[in-house]
Design a protein around this motif. Structure first.
Motif, PDB file in Angstrom:
ATOM      1  N   ASN A  62     -55.188  46.627  85.637  1.00  0.00           N
ATOM      2  CA  ASN A  62     -55.695  45.341  86.110  1.00  0.00           C
ATOM      3  C   ASN A  62     -54.579  44.491  86.725  1.00  0.00           C
ATOM      4  O   ASN A  62     -54.834  43.680  87.635  1.00  0.00           O
ATOM      5  CB  ASN A  62     -56.390  44.604  84.977  1.00  0.00           C
ATOM      6  CG  ASN A  62     -57.707  45.266  84.593  1.00  0.00           C
ATOM      7  OD1 ASN A  62     -58.201  46.133  85.310  1.00  0.00           O
ATOM      8  ND2 ASN A  62     -58.266  44.877  83.461  1.00  0.00           N
ATOM      9  N   ARG A  63     -53.342  44.659  86.260  1.00  0.00           N
ATOM     10  CA  ARG A  63     -52.225  43.983  86.900  1.00  0.00           C
ATOM     11  C   ARG A  63     -52.038  44.512  88.324  1.00  0.00           C
ATOM     12  O   ARG A  63     -51.783  43.735  89.260  1.00  0.00           O
ATOM     13  CB  ARG A  63     -50.947  44.187  86.080  1.00  0.00           C
ATOM     14  CG  ARG A  63     -49.753  43.388  86.594  1.00  0.00           C
ATOM     15  CD  ARG A  63     -48.615  43.353  85.585  1.00  0.00           C
ATOM     16  NE  ARG A  63     -48.157  44.667  85.167  1.00  0.00           N
ATOM     17  CZ  ARG A  63     -48.331  45.198  83.967  1.00  0.00           C
ATOM     18  NH1 ARG A  63     -48.972  44.504  83.020  1.00  0.00           N
ATOM     19  NH2 ARG A  63     -47.868  46.401  83.682  1.00  0.00           N
ATOM     20  N   LEU A  64     -52.173  45.821  88.511  1.00  0.00           N
ATOM     21  CA  LEU A  64     -52.109  46.403  89.853  1.00  0.00           C
ATOM     22  C   LEU A  64     -53.231  45.856  90.720  1.00  0.00           C
ATOM     23  O   LEU A  64     -53.017  45.508  91.893  1.00  0.00           O
ATOM     24  CB  LEU A  64     -52.188  47.932  89.758  1.00  0.00           C
ATOM     25  CG  LEU A  64     -52.333  48.702  91.077  1.00  0.00           C
ATOM     26  CD1 LEU A  64     -51.125  48.461  91.971  1.00  0.00           C
ATOM     27  CD2 LEU A  64     -52.513  50.200  90.801  1.00  0.00           C
ATOM     28  N   SER A  65     -54.430  45.789  90.156  1.00  0.00           N
ATOM     29  CA  SER A  65     -55.570  45.246  90.895  1.00  0.00           C
ATOM     30  C   SER A  65     -55.305  43.817  91.353  1.00  0.00           C
ATOM     31  O   SER A  65     -55.553  43.456  92.513  1.00  0.00           O
ATOM     32  CB  SER A  65     -56.828  45.302  90.024  1.00  0.00           C
ATOM     33  OG  SER A  65     -57.906  44.628  90.639  1.00  0.00           O
ATOM     34  N   ASP A  66     -54.798  42.984  90.438  1.00  0.00           N
ATOM     35  CA  ASP A  66     -54.516  41.576  90.781  1.00  0.00           C
ATOM     36  C   ASP A  66     -53.438  41.469  91.851  1.00  0.00           C
ATOM     37  O   ASP A  66     -53.561  40.673  92.797  1.00  0.00           O
ATOM     38  CB  ASP A  66     -54.071  40.815  89.531  1.00  0.00           C
ATOM     39  CG  ASP A  66     -55.204  40.591  88.541  1.00  0.00           C
ATOM     40  OD1 ASP A  66     -56.381  40.656  88.956  1.00  0.00           O
ATOM     41  OD2 ASP A  66     -54.893  40.370  87.351  1.00  0.00           O
ATOM     42  N   LEU A 126     -59.096  47.034  94.573  1.00  0.00           N
ATOM     43  CA  LEU A 126     -59.160  47.965  93.443  1.00  0.00           C
ATOM     44  C   LEU A 126     -59.980  47.340  92.321  1.00  0.00           C
ATOM     45  O   LEU A 126     -59.614  46.285  91.802  1.00  0.00           O
ATOM     46  CB  LEU A 126     -57.755  48.282  92.932  1.00  0.00           C
ATOM     47  CG  LEU A 126     -57.662  49.187  91.698  1.00  0.00           C
ATOM     48  CD1 LEU A 126     -58.179  50.583  92.014  1.00  0.00           C
ATOM     49  CD2 LEU A 126     -56.234  49.250  91.166  1.00  0.00           C
ATOM     50  N   PRO A 127     -61.115  47.949  91.950  1.00  0.00           N
ATOM     51  CA  PRO A 127     -61.909  47.386  90.854  1.00  0.00           C
ATOM     52  C   PRO A 127     -61.100  47.338  89.560  1.00  0.00           C
ATOM     53  O   PRO A 127     -60.271  48.207  89.286  1.00  0.00           O
ATOM     54  CB  PRO A 127     -63.088  48.357  90.724  1.00  0.00           C
ATOM     55  CG  PRO A 127     -63.144  49.084  92.026  1.00  0.00           C
ATOM     56  CD  PRO A 127     -61.722  49.166  92.504  1.00  0.00           C
ATOM     57  N   GLN A 128     -61.355  46.329  88.789  1.00  0.00           N
ATOM     58  CA  GLN A 128     -60.685  46.218  87.494  1.00  0.00           C
ATOM     59  C   GLN A 128     -61.422  47.061  86.461  1.00  0.00           C
ATOM     60  O   GLN A 128     -62.621  47.314  86.574  1.00  0.00           O
ATOM     61  CB  GLN A 128     -60.630  44.756  87.053  1.00  0.00           C
ATOM     62  CG  GLN A 128     -59.792  43.873  87.959  1.00  0.00           C
ATOM     63  CD  GLN A 128     -58.965  42.864  87.203  1.00  0.00           C
ATOM     64  OE1 GLN A 128     -59.271  42.496  86.074  1.00  0.00           O
ATOM     65  NE2 GLN A 128     -57.880  42.406  87.816  1.00  0.00           N
TER      66      GLN A 128
END
Length: 523
Positions: free
Chosen positions: A393-397, A512-514
Motif C-alpha cells: 500500500n505504500r507503493l500504491s500511495d 495500483l489497487p491497494q
C-alpha cells in the motif's frame, strides 16, 4: 502459445464429504492446484482444473455415526459446504462434479472393462470383523498401529509413512465407531488388482517420470518398490458404496479408492464443454493431455501406485500422470487440526474475518511443501500486515503521488534497464510456478522481496516513472495467481494483467489497487 498445445488436466483429489474444509485442507492441494491453474491461464495454456466429492469413503460412515446422522445426509450437507468453501477461497475449479448416476456409471465402466479383460483376480483376504454386528471393518472403520512405522493408522494406508497395509496387518485393530467392541478376524473373497503384475511398469515409470518429484514421495516409492506389492482390493464385503456388479463377489461394493481414476475422469468431463462426449474422453491417450495431480502425502501411494497401475491395466487407453505435486501436513498452532477437539480454523469462517488475498498469501508462504508447517493466527496477522500490506500500500500511495505530480497525458516510455529488470522478475516467478520447480512458498516470498524493492525505489527521485510502472505491473501480473482480488481490481480498471512476456517500450499510466486490510480482528 500455439493453439495445438495439449490441455493440462489438473486434479485435486475429491475431498471426503464428512465435514467442511479447514485452512489445513486449503493449504494443501487445493490452493496449490488453483495457483497453478491460474498461472497456466495467465500464460495462455489450455487447462481444466476440477474436483468433486468422494462419497463412497467409509470415513463418511464413521463420521456420520459420531454426529448421529445418516451417511447420506452428511454427504449432502458436506458437499454443499465444500463447494461453497472452495468458491469463497477463490479456488478456481472449472467444475465441481456431483456424486450422481453419471459418476457411478463412469466408475463401473472403468472397472468392468478391467474385469472383462481378465485383469482382476479373486483372492481370499482376512479382515477385522465385529461379531456383535456382523460387519467387516476396513478403511475408515478400523484403526490400529501401522506395521511399518508403528504410528496410529487407519485401514488400508498409513498417513504417517505412506505405506499400504493389509487389514489383517494392523496392530491392535479397533473399531473407529465403537472402540470398546472386541475385534475378531474373518475371511472373505474379494476381487483385487494384482499389483505385482505391474511392478516392471511402475518401476520404470518412477525411475523416469517420478525422479524429480518432491523427495518424500520419491522415498516412499523406493521403499514400496523394494518389497512385495500387496494386492489392491477392488471390492469389499461392506454395505456402503457403489454396488459391485461382478458375479464372483455378490453383495459387495466397490472399494472407494478403486473409483479414484474414474472419479477424476468424470470430474474432468463435468468441467468440460462437450457433455455429448464419453466421460473418459479427455483422458484418452490420443488426445495427449498433460495430467497433473496435486495431493497430500497421505494419498501418495494410491495416486502414484494403485491408481497408476489401474491406468496401465487399460493397456494404453489413457494418459499417465505427468507430475504429482505432493504436500505434507499443515498444523494449527503446532498441533494437528482436530474437529472433534474444536482445534480448527474453518476456511469459510476465516474469509468472513479477513480479506482472502491475505489468507491465500499466508497459506502460500507457509504451505507444507516438504515438511510439516504451521498456521498461527498471531504470525498470520503480523506477517501479512508488516511484510505484504504495508509495503504494497505504500507503493500504491507513492505511485499515485508521482502520477499526480506528473499528470501524464499518454503512455510513458520505459528504458532498456527497466525492461530488463521486469523480465528478470517475471523469469523468477516462472521458476516458482513451473512444475519442475513448483513452489508456492518461494512465490510468496518473491512477492515480499519485489514489493519491498519497488516500494523503496518509488521513493528514489532517479527512478523513472515509466520503469516504475512497468515493474509494478509485472509484479501485479506475477502475483495475480495468489493475490486474486487485487489483480481482479486491476483488470476491472483496464490494466493488462497476464504473463505473456511481451516487451513494453512504453506503458499506459495506471493506479495500483491497494490490498484490503482486515475489517476486524478475531478474538
Amino acid at each position: 502459445m500455439s493453439p495445438t498445445s495439449p490441455t493440462t488436466v489438473i486434479i485435486a483429489p475429491p475431498p471426503t464429504p464428512n465435514g467442511n474444509l479447514h485452512v489445513g485442507h486449503i493449504a494443501g492441494p487445493y490452493l496449490a492446484g488453483d495457483v497453478y491453474a491460474r498461472y497456466l491461464r495467465a500464460i495462455g495454456r489450455p487447462v481444466v482444473f476440477t474436483t468433486g466429492t468422494d462419497d463412497s469413503q467409509t470415513y463418511v460412515v464413521a463420521s456420520a455415526a459420531k454426529l448421529r446422522t445418516t451417511p447420506q445426509e452428511l454427504c449432502a450437507l458436506s458437499a454443499k459446504q465444500i463447494e461453497r468453501t472452495l468458491e469463497v477461497m477463490g479456488i478456481s475449479v472449472d467444475g465441481f462434479a456431483p456424486f450422481d448416476d453419471g459418476y457411478r456409471r463412469t466408475a463401473l465402466d472403468f472397472l468392468t472393462a478391467l474385469h472383462a479383460a481378465g485383469k482382476l483376480r479373486l483372492r481370499t483376504g482376512t479382515f477385522p470383523y465385529l461379531e456383535s454386528t456382523g460387519e467387516f471393518l476396513m478403511e475408515g472403520l478400523v484403526a490400529g498401529d501401522c506395521p511399518v512405522c508403528l504410528a496410529e493408522s487407519r485401514g488400508g494406508l498409513c498417513e504417517a509413512c505412506g505405506h499400504p497395509n493389509n487389514f489383517s496387518e494392523l496392530i491392535n485393530p479397533r473399531s473407529t465407531i465403537d472402540p470398546t467392541e472386541p475385534v475378531a478376524f474373518r475371511e472373505a473373497e474379494i476381487l483385487v488388482l494384482p499389483m505385482e503384475e505391474y511392478r516392471e511398469q511402475l518401476t520404470a515409470y518412477h525411475q523416469s517420470q517420478g525422479a524429480g518429484w518432491r523427495p518424500h514421495l520419491v522415498q516412499l516409492f523406493k521403499e514400496v518398490l523394494s518389497r512385495p506389492l500387496p494386492d489392491f482390493p477392488i471390492t469389499f464385503p461392506t454395505g456402503w458404496g457403489i454396488a459391485a456388479p461382478f458375479p464372483e463377489t455378490p453383495g459387495q461394493v466397490l472399494n472407494a479408492w478403486a473409483e479414484g481414476m474414474a472419479a477424476s475422469m468424470y470430474c474432468t468431463w463435468w468441467a468440460g464443454d462437450d457433455h455429448e462426449a464419453a466421460t473418459d474422453e479427455a483422458w484418452r491417450a490420443e488426445h495427449s493431455a498433460r495430467l497433473v495431480y496435486f495431493l497430500g502425502f497421505d494419498n501418495g501411494y494410491f495416486w502414484g501406485g494403485t491408481h497408476l497401475a489401474m491406468l496401465m491395466a487399460h493397456d494404453g487407453r489413457y494418459v499417465l500422470p505427468d507430475t504429482i505435486v505432493c504436500n505434507e501436513f499443515y498444523e494449527l498452532e503446532h498441533e494437528k487440526f482436530s474437529t472433534s477437539k474444536g482445534h480448527v480454523v474453518w476456511a469459510e469462517d476465516l474469509v468472513d474475518e479477513v480479506p482472502r488475498d491475505l489468507i491465500r498469501f499466508y497459506l502460500s508462504l507457509t504451505c507444507p511443501e516438504n515438511q510439516r508447517t504451521n498456521f498461527s493466527r498471531a504470525a498470520f496477522e503480523q506477517i501479512t500486515a508488516d511484510r505484504l500490506v504495508a509495503p504494497w500500500n505504500r507503493l500504491s500511495d507513492r505511485l499515485a503521488q508521482r502520477l499526480d505530480d506528473v499528470r501524464p497525458t499518454g503512455p510513458l516510455a520505459t528504458s532498456a534497464e527497466g525492461r530488463a529488470r521486469a523480465a528478470a522478475m517475471e523469469e523468477r516467478f516462472h521458476t516458482c510456478y513451473e512444475l519442475s520447480s513448483y513452489s508456492l512458498a518461494r512465490a510468496a516470498d518473491l512477492i515480499i522481496t519485489q514489493v519491498q524493492r519497488l516500494s523503496r525505489n518509488a521513493d528514489a527521485p532517479d527512478t523513472a516513472l515509466g520503469d516504475l510502472l512497468l515493474e509494478t505491473r509485472t509484479l501485479l501480473s506475477c502475483a495475480s495467481p495468489v493475490l486474486i482480488d487485487v489483480a481482479g481490481q486491476a483488470r476491472e480498471a483496464g490494466v493488462a494483467v497476464d504473463l505473456r512476456g511481451e516487451s513494453a517500450d512504453e506503458i499506459p499510466p495506471f493506479r495500483l489497487p491497494q490490498i484490503a486490510t482486515p475489517s476486524r480482528t478475531a478474538p
